[in-house]
Design a protein around this motif. Structure first.
Motif, PDB file in Angstrom:
ATOM      1  N   GLN A 225     -10.035  18.153  -8.216  1.00  0.00           N
ATOM      2  CA  GLN A 225      -9.027  18.665  -7.057  1.00  0.00           C
ATOM      3  C   GLN A 225      -9.318  17.011  -5.909  1.00  0.00           C
ATOM      4  O   GLN A 225      -7.944  16.699  -4.997  1.00  0.00           O
ATOM      5  N   ALA A 226     -10.003  16.257  -6.269  1.00  0.00           N
ATOM      6  CA  ALA A 226     -10.236  15.074  -5.077  1.00  0.00           C
ATOM      7  C   ALA A 226      -9.703  14.321  -5.207  1.00  0.00           C
ATOM      8  O   ALA A 226      -9.102  14.184  -4.125  1.00  0.00           O
ATOM      9  N   VAL A 227      -9.558  13.412  -6.743  1.00  0.00           N
ATOM     10  CA  VAL A 227      -9.054  12.906  -6.972  1.00  0.00           C
ATOM     11  C   VAL A 227      -7.396  13.226  -6.436  1.00  0.00           C
ATOM     12  O   VAL A 227      -6.893  11.753  -6.137  1.00  0.00           O
ATOM     13  N   ALA A 228      -7.116  14.062  -6.605  1.00  0.00           N
ATOM     14  CA  ALA A 228      -5.507  14.499  -7.191  1.00  0.00           C
ATOM     15  C   ALA A 228      -5.257  14.060  -5.309  1.00  0.00           C
ATOM     16  O   ALA A 228      -3.885  14.124  -4.969  1.00  0.00           O
ATOM     17  N   ARG A 229      -6.390  14.754  -4.481  1.00  0.00           N
ATOM     18  CA  ARG A 229      -6.031  14.649  -3.052  1.00  0.00           C
ATOM     19  C   ARG A 229      -5.402  13.151  -2.668  1.00  0.00           C
ATOM     20  O   ARG A 229      -5.314  13.181  -1.807  1.00  0.00           O
ATOM     21  N   ALA A 230      -7.086  12.620  -2.859  1.00  0.00           N
ATOM     22  CA  ALA A 230      -6.784  11.116  -2.611  1.00  0.00           C
ATOM     23  C   ALA A 230      -5.531  10.532  -2.976  1.00  0.00           C
ATOM     24  O   ALA A 230      -4.617   9.468  -2.284  1.00  0.00           O
ATOM     25  N   HIS A 231      -5.278  10.374  -4.430  1.00  0.00           N
ATOM     26  CA  HIS A 231      -4.076   9.580  -4.833  1.00  0.00           C
ATOM     27  C   HIS A 231      -3.175  10.291  -3.734  1.00  0.00           C
ATOM     28  O   HIS A 231      -1.978   9.546  -3.885  1.00  0.00           O
ATOM     29  N   ASP A 232      -2.591  11.352  -3.686  1.00  0.00           N
ATOM     30  CA  ASP A 232      -1.280  12.032  -2.765  1.00  0.00           C
ATOM     31  C   ASP A 232      -1.683  11.805  -1.776  1.00  0.00           C
ATOM     32  O   ASP A 232       0.052  11.029  -1.167  1.00  0.00           O
ATOM     33  N   GLN A 233      -2.540  10.975  -0.646  1.00  0.00           N
ATOM     34  CA  GLN A 233      -2.388  10.963   0.878  1.00  0.00           C
ATOM     35  C   GLN A 233      -3.359   9.713   0.955  1.00  0.00           C
ATOM     36  O   GLN A 233      -3.114   8.825   1.883  1.00  0.00           O
ATOM     37  N   PHE A 234      -4.013   9.241  -0.625  1.00  0.00           N
ATOM     38  CA  PHE A 234      -4.116   7.758   0.497  1.00  0.00           C
ATOM     39  C   PHE A 234      -3.981   6.490  -0.698  1.00  0.00           C
ATOM     40  O   PHE A 234      -5.139   5.779  -0.418  1.00  0.00           O
ATOM     41  N   ARG A 235      -3.252   6.821  -1.525  1.00  0.00           N
ATOM     42  CA  ARG A 235      -3.220   5.438  -2.520  1.00  0.00           C
ATOM     43  C   ARG A 235      -2.636   4.550  -1.397  1.00  0.00           C
ATOM     44  O   ARG A 235      -2.804   3.293  -2.272  1.00  0.00           O
ATOM     45  N   TRP A 236      -2.658   4.634  -0.394  1.00  0.00           N
ATOM     46  CA  TRP A 236      -1.331   3.192   0.280  1.00  0.00           C
ATOM     47  C   TRP A 236      -2.583   2.381  -0.012  1.00  0.00           C
ATOM     48  O   TRP A 236      -2.345   1.284   0.990  1.00  0.00           O
ATOM     49  N   PHE A 237      -3.194   3.002   0.504  1.00  0.00           N
ATOM     50  CA  PHE A 237      -5.037   2.208   1.316  1.00  0.00           C
ATOM     51  C   PHE A 237      -5.760   0.513   0.032  1.00  0.00           C
ATOM     52  O   PHE A 237      -6.146  -0.288   1.257  1.00  0.00           O
ATOM     53  N   GLY A 238      -5.195   0.962  -1.045  1.00  0.00           N
ATOM     54  CA  GLY A 238      -5.915  -0.418  -1.494  1.00  0.00           C
ATOM     55  C   GLY A 238      -4.678  -1.854  -1.553  1.00  0.00           C
ATOM     56  O   GLY A 238      -4.129  -2.895  -1.779  1.00  0.00           O
ATOM     57  N   GLY A 239      -3.382  -1.400  -0.918  1.00  0.00           N
ATOM     58  CA  GLY A 239      -2.674  -2.672  -0.427  1.00  0.00           C
ATOM     59  C   GLY A 239      -3.195  -3.820   0.109  1.00  0.00           C
ATOM     60  O   GLY A 239      -2.342  -4.626   0.469  1.00  0.00           O
ATOM     61  N   GLY A 240      -4.136  -3.605   0.810  1.00  0.00           N
ATOM     62  CA  GLY A 240      -4.386  -4.755   1.436  1.00  0.00           C
ATOM     63  C   GLY A 240      -4.173  -4.981   2.895  1.00  0.00           C
ATOM     64  O   GLY A 240      -3.197  -4.855   3.161  1.00  0.00           O
ATOM     65  N   TRP A 241      -4.557  -5.688   4.199  1.00  0.00           N
ATOM     66  CA  TRP A 241      -4.220  -5.195   5.879  1.00  0.00           C
ATOM     67  C   TRP A 241      -3.298  -6.452   5.565  1.00  0.00           C
ATOM     68  O   TRP A 241      -2.345  -6.501   6.364  1.00  0.00           O
ATOM     69  N   LYS A 242      -2.709  -6.828   4.904  1.00  0.00           N
ATOM     70  CA  LYS A 242      -1.956  -8.248   5.170  1.00  0.00           C
ATOM     71  C   LYS A 242      -0.424  -7.579   4.908  1.00  0.00           C
ATOM     72  O   LYS A 242       0.011  -7.649   5.035  1.00  0.00           O
ATOM     73  N   VAL A 243      -0.928  -6.545   3.634  1.00  0.00           N
ATOM     74  CA  VAL A 243       0.353  -6.284   3.504  1.00  0.00           C
ATOM     75  C   VAL A 243       0.583  -4.509   4.057  1.00  0.00           C
ATOM     76  O   VAL A 243       1.718  -3.876   4.538  1.00  0.00           O
ATOM     77  N   ASN A 244      -0.728  -3.791   4.864  1.00  0.00           N
ATOM     78  CA  ASN A 244       0.015  -2.734   5.211  1.00  0.00           C
ATOM     79  C   ASN A 244       0.011  -2.499   6.658  1.00  0.00           C
ATOM     80  O   ASN A 244       0.932  -1.846   7.554  1.00  0.00           O
ATOM     81  N   SER A 245       0.185  -4.158   7.335  1.00  0.00           N
ATOM     82  CA  SER A 245      -0.161  -4.557   8.665  1.00  0.00           C
ATOM     83  C   SER A 245       2.150  -5.303   9.042  1.00  0.00           C
ATOM     84  O   SER A 245       2.495  -4.835   9.957  1.00  0.00           O
ATOM     85  N   GLU A 246       2.868  -4.635   7.596  1.00  0.00           N
ATOM     86  CA  GLU A 246       3.815  -5.508   7.443  1.00  0.00           C
ATOM     87  C   GLU A 246       5.189  -4.190   7.162  1.00  0.00           C
ATOM     88  O   GLU A 246       5.519  -4.081   8.073  1.00  0.00           O
ATOM     89  N   LEU A 247       4.453  -3.772   6.250  1.00  0.00           N
ATOM     90  CA  LEU A 247       5.159  -1.965   5.900  1.00  0.00           C
ATOM     91  C   LEU A 247       6.153  -1.576   7.182  1.00  0.00           C
ATOM     92  O   LEU A 247       4.952  -0.249   8.371  1.00  0.00           O
TER      93      LEU A 247
END
Length: 321
Positions: A225-247
């Motif tokens: 359940q933890a893995v499913a929830r983390a994937h559903d809500q936090f899979r964006w986190f691995g993009g790195g800040w140079k990506v995350n700041s631009e989208l």
């Protein structure tokens, strides 16, 4: 000994619940708290984005011990720096000196709403440096006028000033931001356990100043359940800040993370209830030189169980660090 913080994540929880959760965090023994300052969630599944400064005012009154901090506010597009100075001074007064003002150059996700465009990182850093100067001038008292490259201030004054201004932290992700933080900030903020960032911060004047990191975790007695929830809500986190700041929006983050698998997320953040995994995630930060680490529990409806487990199991284990 490392100080352990609790994150009020506005993107995944409504405002009343955020206040109740930080009260709970104070009760179980967290050393400090931080709050995200967003206009949008990262993904639609998170489902929230309340006004962080109203939450901070309520939290300041509902708690008595736990320090508060923005992680982080962008003082350059959605907010004018003179208004940020007023907000920060007010929260410092309401909290009786427990507030720290964390600042950063922002993300397109939250700042595009005012229609001012989204310039390159070098311009965003220049705007941040100018904004910090304005905020510090207003914290100093008296009238402030400023005619700069990016901002105008006309005879501004803070009429309610705390005895001690809030310390200012600056978020870093590369050499330019480390130079700015080392020169202008009272503490440094980062979201990755990168010792090179802290070395650069020290090189530019940050030696001896606090360094605050943040790590997402997903506690659940049922690891699947933890893995499913983390994937559903936090899979964006691995993009790195140079990506995350631009989208610019949640659709962009959904598209950018469309091929991230649950096992990829589980490999990047601790999921389940094995305390050793959580300790190792924090140890990565202490090993890099951070002396404060704020935890994000993924899932707005799963804070109470996490906080109770923190009191019984997690915080005692982390104190050993």
């Amino acid at each position: 000994m490392v100080r352990i913080g609790y994150t009020m994540m506005t993107e995944q929880t409504g405002p009343s619940r955020l206040v109740r959760d930080v009260v709970h965090a104070e009760q179980v023994g967290y050393d400090f708290s931080v709050i995200s300052d967003h206009y949008f969630p990262w993904l639609d599944s998170q489902g929230h984005a309340s006004y962080a400064w109203a939450v901070l005012g309520a939290a300041a009154q509902a708690t008595s011990r736990i320090p508060l901090m923005t992680y982080v506010t962008c003082p350059t597009f959605r907010y004018h720096p003179a208004v940020v100075a007023q907000k920060a001074a007010t929260v410092q007064l309401l909290s009786e000196g427990r507030f720290r003002l964390g600042l950063g150059s922002g993300e397109n996700l939250n700042e595009h709403i005012t229609g001012q465009g989204w310039p390159g990182a070098d311009v965003r850093q220049d705007r941040l440096a100018e904004a910090v100067g304005i905020i510090r001038a207003l914290f100093g008292g008296g009238y402030v006028s400023h005619h700069g490259e990016h901002f105008e201030v006309a005879s501004a004054k803070l009429w309610d000033l705390p005895p001690t201004p809030p310390p200012i932290g600056v978020a870093v992700s590369g050499d330019r931001s480390c130079e700015l933080a080392g020169r202008l900030a009272d503490l440094v903020i980062a979201v990755e356990p990168n010792a090179d960032l802290l070395a650069a911060f020290d090189r530019y004047g940050g030696t001896g100043k606090p360094r605050v990191g943040q790590v997402p975790v997903c506690y659940d007695a049922d690891r699947s359940q933890a893995v499913a929830r983390a994937h559903d809500q936090f899979r964006w986190f691995g993009g790195g800040w140079k990506v995350n700041s631009e989208l610019p929006g949640t659709a962009g983050f959904a598209g950018a993370s469309a091929f991230v698998r649950p096992e990829d997320v589980a490999a990047s953040l601790p999921c389940g209830d094995r305390v050793e995994d959580f300790v190792e995630a924090v140890r990565a930060y202490t090993g890099a030189g951070f002396d404060e680490v704020a935890l994000i529990q993924v899932g707005g409806d799963h804070q109470a169980a996490f906080l109770d487990w923190s009191e019984r199991t997690l915080l005692p284990a982390l104190r050993e660090l």
